[in-house]
Motif scaffolding. Sequence first.
Motif: not given
Lengths: 193, 193
Positions: A171, B121, A192-193, A161-162, B124, B191, B154, A166, B150, A154-155, A174-175, B188, B157-159, B162, A157-159, A182
């Motif tokens: 993105v 752009r 998560r940070a 698209i984004v 989004f 999650h 992400v 954009t 973000e 999911v992430r 980072r993903t 931190r 859109e990814g979901a 899929v 594919e989504g990344a 994780s």
Amino acid sequence: MPAPILSKDEVLDRLLNTFRDRGYEGASLAELSAATGLVKSSLYHYFPGGKQDMAEQVMAHLDRQLAANLYGPLRSALSPAKKLGAMLDAIEAFYEGGRKACLFERLSASVDRAHFRRPLRRAFMVWMDAIEAICLEAGLSKAVARVRAEDVVVRVEGALIVCAGTGDYSVFARTIKDLRASVLAPSRAAHRA
Amino acid sequence: MPAPILSKDEVLDRLLNTFRDRGYEGASLAELSAATGLVKSSLYHYFPGGKQDMAEQVMAHLDRQLAANLYGPLRSALSPAKKLGAMLDAIEAFYEGGRKACLFERLSASVDRAHFRRPLRRAFMVWMDAIEAICLEAGLSKAVARVRAEDVVVRVEGALIVCAGTGDYSVFARTIKDLRASVLAPSRAAHRA
DNA sequence: GTCTATAATAGGATAGAC
DNA sequence: GTCTATCCTATTATAGAC
């Protein structure tokens, strides 16, 4: 009777690239012809079923490539963390940091998507199964492993698209970075940070 | 001189649906005509620039709808958690649980994507800015809020990708459910289940 | 503001020579 | 196995009546 200019695999690679760049509808026979250096009739020699046939064979080609170069090596004795790292390395390279689209996404979105349903479903499932296996090996429960595997796809594919929407490719980077940290984390713990 | 059958907004709604279902290349003028009940020449009356013009006006139409029905209400006195919940409710409804595609994704993937770059752009960014604002209001740092925003886009859109690829719409439901629980969680900290 | 009719082109696909 | 030449249809787009 000229000999083949490109091997079938090379032709399939060129078609793969064209479908990724232009989409299924967007890739005209003229473009597919230019990309391969084969005139339309020659393409019909390799692909009697026309563009649908090309897309199906390109999917099968990519399946073989992934099995040989990605899923195969994942059946090694490496640690789960190293296997995940290797997969994410391959993903970053294959998508060129978010600049190149996913073939499966392109075909899933096509008007002929019904024709591609089975191989598409299979491709997504094989990918998720490979991630799930790594998660299980790392000690996660079956349920958590499945959700994590779905989430990776999911992430990614989504990344894509984004990034395409954009123009901001950070993105994607980072993903992937976040997934590295994780995906195999113990469940019910910090993520998560 | 027949009077207009549909209002401009109704026409734009029909076009929006057609572009979402068929994609930009996949939506032919014949289909767009059938969807609106207007013959091609009538469409050219509303949209002198043809299909590109339709897509641009549909984007602007959707922007207005979102501003009025989604982003506007988000400037209320509701708690951040309720605002996030309302946005995710709207997302689930708009995408029909993962069964309907995203216009912005469809246009980002089109061959004419260069023409739509700026409004895409912007669309989004407006979406992510709205999520970021909720995160900030909930006390998250600027950096964390941006990443969370973000990540929401992400994962939505990814979901959608899929779900379209696998036919398994539980992925969308699970993704939204997970976002409801995680987006505003303190940074931190824990999650994931 | 909608229509009928038509132009112009691009698209996918095929025939048959070599 | 590749080519040139062609076909047919769908597609975008325009002209002009009402």
